[in-house]
Design an enzyme around this catalytic site. Structure first.
Site, short mmCIF file in Angstrom:
data_model
loop_
_atom_site.label_atom_id
_atom_site.label_comp_id
_atom_site.label_asym_id
_atom_site.label_seq_id
_atom_site.Cartn_x
_atom_site.Cartn_y
_atom_site.Cartn_z
N ASN A 15 56.44 22.52 10.85
CA ASN A 15 55.69 21.42 10.22
C ASN A 15 55.00 20.55 11.28
OD1 ASN A 15 55.83 21.21 7.17
ND2 ASN A 15 57.95 21.74 7.68
N ARG A 66 75.73 6.31 16.43
CA ARG A 66 74.42 6.56 15.81
C ARG A 66 73.44 5.44 16.19
NH1 ARG A 66 73.39 10.14 11.60
NH2 ARG A 66 75.56 10.63 11.23
N MET A 91 67.09 16.62 11.48
CA MET A 91 68.30 16.78 10.68
C MET A 91 69.39 15.76 11.06
SD MET A 91 67.00 18.90 8.74
CE MET A 91 67.77 20.11 7.71
N ARG A 92 69.02 14.52 11.29
CA ARG A 92 69.99 13.44 11.51
C ARG A 92 69.76 12.37 10.45
NH1 ARG A 92 74.20 14.24 14.16
NH2 ARG A 92 74.42 12.07 14.77
N ASN A 108 58.81 11.68 5.42
CA ASN A 108 59.70 12.84 5.53
C ASN A 108 59.16 13.94 4.65
OD1 ASN A 108 62.10 14.34 6.17
ND2 ASN A 108 62.89 13.85 4.13
N HIS A 110 60.46 17.31 2.54
CA HIS A 110 61.70 17.91 2.02
C HIS A 110 61.34 19.15 1.22
CE1 HIS A 110 65.82 18.08 0.71
NE2 HIS A 110 65.40 18.23 -0.53
N ASP A 146 66.75 11.62 1.46
CA ASP A 146 65.73 12.29 0.63
C ASP A 146 65.32 11.43 -0.57
OD1 ASP A 146 65.74 14.47 2.39
OD2 ASP A 146 67.41 15.40 1.34
C1 GAR Z 1 61.38 22.37 6.61
O1 GAR Z 1 61.45 23.30 5.55
C2 GAR Z 1 61.62 20.97 6.11
O2 GAR Z 1 61.09 20.75 4.83
C3 GAR Z 1 63.11 20.90 6.09
O3 GAR Z 1 63.51 21.57 7.26
C4 GAR Z 1 62.56 22.56 7.58
C5 GAR Z 1 62.13 22.37 9.00
O4 GAR Z 1 61.30 23.42 9.42
N1 GAR Z 1 63.58 19.54 6.05
C6 GAR Z 1 64.68 19.15 5.41
O5 GAR Z 1 65.43 19.91 4.83
C7 GAR Z 1 64.95 17.65 5.45
N2 GAR Z 1 65.83 17.26 4.40
P1 GAR Z 1 60.34 23.24 10.67
O6 GAR Z 1 61.21 22.80 11.85
O7 GAR Z 1 59.77 24.62 10.89
O8 GAR Z 1 59.30 22.24 10.32
#
Ligand code: GAR
Length: 215
Positions: A15, A66, A91-92, A108, A110, A146
């Protein structure tokens, strides 16, 4: 003046890469000025550096709390004059203090049609529930995980042969379109938060529906 954006990542950063690609358009109202990872081994750090973007790793394990970790992140963000923070697979969980610093300026993405499937394993859970539409959401960050006013969503069909992997790949393709769109709207000043809703100026009225199955 283009808005200065920091992409916060924890992993491969696809992303983040889509944001970097979109920002190459001279008309895009934001630039990716910094990539910050809580994991020194995140593959996205190298990708960003190859693109000539400053990429900083702050290993959260090196901090006692944290709060200390977040204060360190905040220092780096302020030192780079960041205007907007994009969580891109970061992912924190963030404390209310950090979220408050970036109120209305932190997005964000999701991999689900929120408010369905907050948290992890969204594609597995969508398949288990038998929904026919699944997708992705970009939203403003508020203290709840989220949660927060929704800016944009993309829906994809769930197909009979889908596995979590094939469904996740279909969603991810849309994430890569959705995040640049949402960032463009925020950076261009086209978004207004109205309670739980995000109002979008200069919206065009389309009435088409995505129906699944499409037979
Ligand atoms: C993505 O699918 C994003 O939507 C998800 O992690 C992936 C990261 O991929 N995010 C979550 O689950 C947040 N709650 P990437 O590192 O290739 O962007």
């Amino acid at each position: 003046m283009k808005k200065r954006v920091a992409a916060l990542i924890s992993g491969r950063g696809s992303n983040m890469t889509s944001l970097i690609a979109a920002a190459k358009d001279p008309a895009f109202p934001a630039q990716i000025a910094l990539v910050l990872s809580n994991r020194p081994d995140a593959a996205g750090l190298e990708t960003a550096r190859r693109e000539g973007i400053e990429a900083v790793a702050l290993d959260h394990k090196a901090y006692a709390t944290r709060e200390e970790f977040e204060r360190a992140m905040q220092e780096v963000l302020l030192a780079h004059n960041i205007d907007i923070v994009c969580l891109a697979g970061f992912m924190r969980l963030l404390t209310p203090w950090f979220v408050e610093q970036w109120s209305g300026k932190m997005l964000n993405i999701h991999p689900a049609l929120l408010p369905l499937y907050k948290g992890l394993h969204t594609h597995e859970r969508a398949l288990a529930d038998g929904v026919k539409l699944h997708g992705a959401t970009v939203h403003f960050v508020v203290p709840g995980m989220d949660e927060g006013p929704i800016i944009a969503q993309a829906a994809v069909p769930v197909l009979s042969a889908d596995t979590p992997e094939t469904l996740g790949a279909r969603v991810l393709q849309q994430e890569h379109k959705l995040y640049p769109l949402a960032l463009r709207l925020l950076a261009a000043g086209a978004l207004q938060i109205d309670g739980a809703r995000v109002l979008i100026t200069k919206e065009s009225a389309t009435t088409g529906a995505l129906i699944s199955p499409d037979l």
